[in-house]
Design an enzyme around this catalytic site. Structure first.
Site, PDB file in Angstrom:
ATOM      1  CB  ILE A  57      47.211  51.083  47.222  1.00  0.00           C
ATOM      2  CG1 ILE A  57      46.304  50.183  46.379  1.00  0.00           C
ATOM      3  CG2 ILE A  57      48.658  50.934  46.810  1.00  0.00           C
ATOM      4  CD1 ILE A  57      46.347  50.507  44.896  1.00  0.00           C
ATOM      5  N   GLY A  58      44.877  50.308  49.743  1.00  0.00           N
ATOM      6  CA  GLY A  58      43.557  50.702  50.230  1.00  0.00           C
ATOM      7  C   GLY A  58      42.861  49.563  50.953  1.00  0.00           C
ATOM      8  NE  ARG A  59      45.134  47.550  55.552  1.00  0.00           N
ATOM      9  CZ  ARG A  59      45.531  46.288  55.538  1.00  0.00           C
ATOM     10  NH1 ARG A  59      44.642  45.315  55.498  1.00  0.00           N
ATOM     11  NH2 ARG A  59      46.827  45.998  55.592  1.00  0.00           N
ATOM     12  CB  VAL A 102      42.803  47.963  46.928  1.00  0.00           C
ATOM     13  CG1 VAL A 102      43.252  48.196  45.491  1.00  0.00           C
ATOM     14  CG2 VAL A 102      41.289  48.008  47.030  1.00  0.00           C
ATOM     15  CE  LYS A 127      36.902  46.131  47.173  1.00  0.00           C
ATOM     16  NZ  LYS A 127      35.872  47.153  47.037  1.00  0.00           N
ATOM     17  CG  ASP A 184      30.526  53.500  49.341  1.00  0.00           C
ATOM     18  OD1 ASP A 184      30.164  54.361  50.172  1.00  0.00           O
ATOM     19  OD2 ASP A 184      31.544  52.817  49.495  1.00  0.00           O
TER      20      ASP A 184
END
Length: 608
Positions: A302-304, A310, A324, A435
């Protein structure tokens, strides 16, 4: 002492009958509460008077008044303002207050039955026109006697009595100013709020302060009094026997534990890296994570990012998580990583994504050179990231964009501000995120924003004595002084926050590239604001003449745009702190003028 608590409860019964009608009429969909009232569901207050079977509405309303006063006193401590700015804001706060009571399985009609929202709204006739701490000092004079009497720990009965007597004396000496009628009762509320929020060193959320000054009934006596009372009933012989028994039990437990640990270490020396010990967060077994993510299937990604991938997962107990898998880390060893995870595991705030746990697995000696693989396990956020909402065209499987309403944008921005304020001021030493960007802002099941990826905290190597996150930052959101010179301060996060505010308000990206130029959103927004065209920064759906414009008001939207521009100033000294930015967004302090900006960081500006 009795007089203070008596006056505090006056008027509750009379107001209860008319409260419900006004509560309903004052409700406004766009109104937001500037107070965090979650303490109402976690403080050790006695709920017995509010249980349905007691049938004691007057007593319950009096208890709820003292409980709500904790929040008002904390707001006074943080903002210098005694009451709420308007009726919709007061209604929103009372609705939040009721939600926290409902979480305790109390009736959902208590707050509407007890308080009309107008009770907590500031006006020029309340208590000699006092609205702020400056008004208090100017009209009522020196309050040093209150500070001297109430600044100590108020658990002891004598100290509590001295504090309340000082309040009673202070109040009676100012009768010519505050009068003897209803205004006098309002001034008493202000006095109690001042004593708990300002004069008390421990603050209003301290149970002893709330019990002594505000009269909040607690479930039990504070620990210091409870121990003192219990000790009086013990004879010397009983006390000695008790102590001897405890000491013997403790020594026996220590010896048994030591023997067990010696055997345990010998047996499990080769499995130590699996990290199953428990602290503030859980240490998971890699087999459980493999099962939860279907062996880290690509379908569950669902995410990079540059630092990890992730995965969506479901644990054996049915709870959904985000796992993660870290690709890169600058921790010197697994023990350092463990220590930092235990620190972060203690952080709990409604606007942070909760870290559920971690996992360490030693890699293959031939393939990985014994490099450990590290995993972070977070609670799953069903609405995804803010980036997916404002820039869905960049996401895999692009879908029709759902435009955020003004109230949703406002709530998201304030939620992020709350989360960052907690990292900056609610943790010692402070945490700098480094971030802050839309992909690191996730939305829970109630569409409330939570700051993510703060989970790799560590001591600042520059010697500033702060904890910072591992993630180095993202181009477009990086503060110039940090990107160019490596200088990291709390205002580095403020710059990134300003860029996020402008993205949410405008629907445009922080950094836009074209064949001929690179455009920074902050430069473009600053140009429009300085030329008196702040409304042109707003996304077109907010500039229309429909319900959004009528219900929200241009003034509030323009204030958010201006705060975004102030935060994203390239000069560190000209940025507000996160606390100041949050107070400007909420309207608690005035906006400072938009300063002149240095030369644009990027060339060119899009045509408005």
């Amino acid at each position: 002492m009795g007089r203070l608590l008596l006056i505090w409860g006056l008027g509750v019964t009379a107001a209860a009958t008319a409260a419900a009608a006004e509560f309903t009429g004052a409700a406004s969909p766009g109104a937001l509460c500037p107070m965090n009232l979650t303490y109402a569901s976690s403080s050790p207050w006695n709920t017995s008077s509010c249980l349905p079977e007691t049938n004691n509405l007057a007593g319950c309303c009096n208890t709820l008044l003292t409980l709500f006063a904790v929040g008002l006193a904390r707001r006074l401590r943080e903002t210098g303002r005694f009451r709420l700015p308007d009726l919709p804001t007061s209604a929103a706060c009372l609705a939040d207050f009721q939600s926290n009571l409902t979480a305790l399985s109390l009736p959902s009609t208590l707050v509407p039955s007890c308080f009309p929202p107008s009770r907590f709204v500031v006006n020029e006739t309340t208590c000699a026109g006092i609205q702020t701490l400056d008004d208090w000092t100017r009209k009522l004079g020196n309050s040093s006697a209150l500070h001297a009497a109430c600044s100590h720990e108020l658990s002891a009965g004598n100290r509590c009595r001295v504090c309340l007597e000082a309040g009673s004396t202070f109040f009676s000496q100012r009768t010519p100013i505050v009068g003897n009628g209803s205004q006098s009762i309002d001034c008493f509320y202000f006095l109690a709020t001042y004593m708990a929020g300002i004069a008390s060193e421990n603050g209003p959320e301290d149970p002893n302060t709330a019990r002594c000054i505000l009269g909040l009934p607690l479930v039990s006596r504070p620990p210091t009094q409870r121990r003192r009372t219990a000790g009086k009933g013990l004879s010397t012989l009983q006390l000695c026997l008790t102590i001897a028994s405890v000491v013997f039990a403790v020594i026996s437990a220590i010896l048994a534990a030591a023997a067990y640990l010696r055997r345990f270490r010998k047996k499990n020396q080769g499995e130590e890296e699996q990290g199953r010990r428990r602290a503030a967060s859980t240490w998971y077994d890699i087999k459980e994570l493999e099962k939860a993510t279907r062996n880290f299937s690509e379908k569950n990604v669902i995410g990079r990012s540059a630092f990890g991938v992730v995965y969506r997962g479901t644990l054996s107990d049915g709870s959904r998580v985000a796992v993660k898998k870290m690709i890169e880390s600058d921790f010197q060893g697994d023990e350092e990583f463990r220590n930092e995870m235990e620190i972060i595991g203690d952080l709990r705030h409604r606007n942070l994504v909760p870290l559920r746990g971690s996992c360490i697995v030693r890699g293959d000696e031939e393939e990985d050179g014994e490099r450990s693989h590290r995993y972070l396990i977070y609670e799953y956020m069903p609405y995804g990231s803010l980036h997916q909402l404002i820039f869905p065209e960049q996401m895999k499987g692009s879908r029709q964009r759902r435009l955020l309403t003004w109230s949703e944008r406002k709530r998201i921005i304030l939620d992020v501000a709350e989360g960052l304020c907690y990292l900056h001021y609610g943790v010692k030493p402070a945490i700098f995120h480094r971030d802050v960007k839309p992909t690191n802002i996730l939305l829970d099941g109630d569409m409330r924003a939570r700051v993510a990826d703060f989970g790799l905290a560590r001591q600042n190597r520059a010697g500033a004595g702060h904890i910072t996150t591992r993630v180095a930052g993202t181009v477009g959101y990086l503060a110039p002084e940090y990107a160019l010179y490596g200088r990291l301060t709390e205002k580095s996060d403020v710059y990134s926050f300003g860029m996020v505010v402008l993205e949410v308000m405008s629907g445009r990206k922080a950094l836009e590239r074209s064949p001929s130029e690179i455009v920074l959103l902050a430069d473009w927004a600053w140009t429009l604001v300085k030329s008196g065209r702040a409304h042109e920064v707003l996304e077109s759906s907010l500039r229309g003449g429909g319900e959004e414009r009528a219900s929200a008001g241009w003034g509030t939207m323009e204030r958010f745009v201006r705060v975004g521009v102030l935060c994203a100033n390239v000069a560190v000294a000209l940025r507000p702190t996160m606390r100041e930015a949050k107070r400007m967004l909420e309207g608690d302090i005035d906006l400072v003028p938009i300063p002149d900006r240095r030369l644009p960081l990027c060339r060119g500006f899009p045509r408005p």
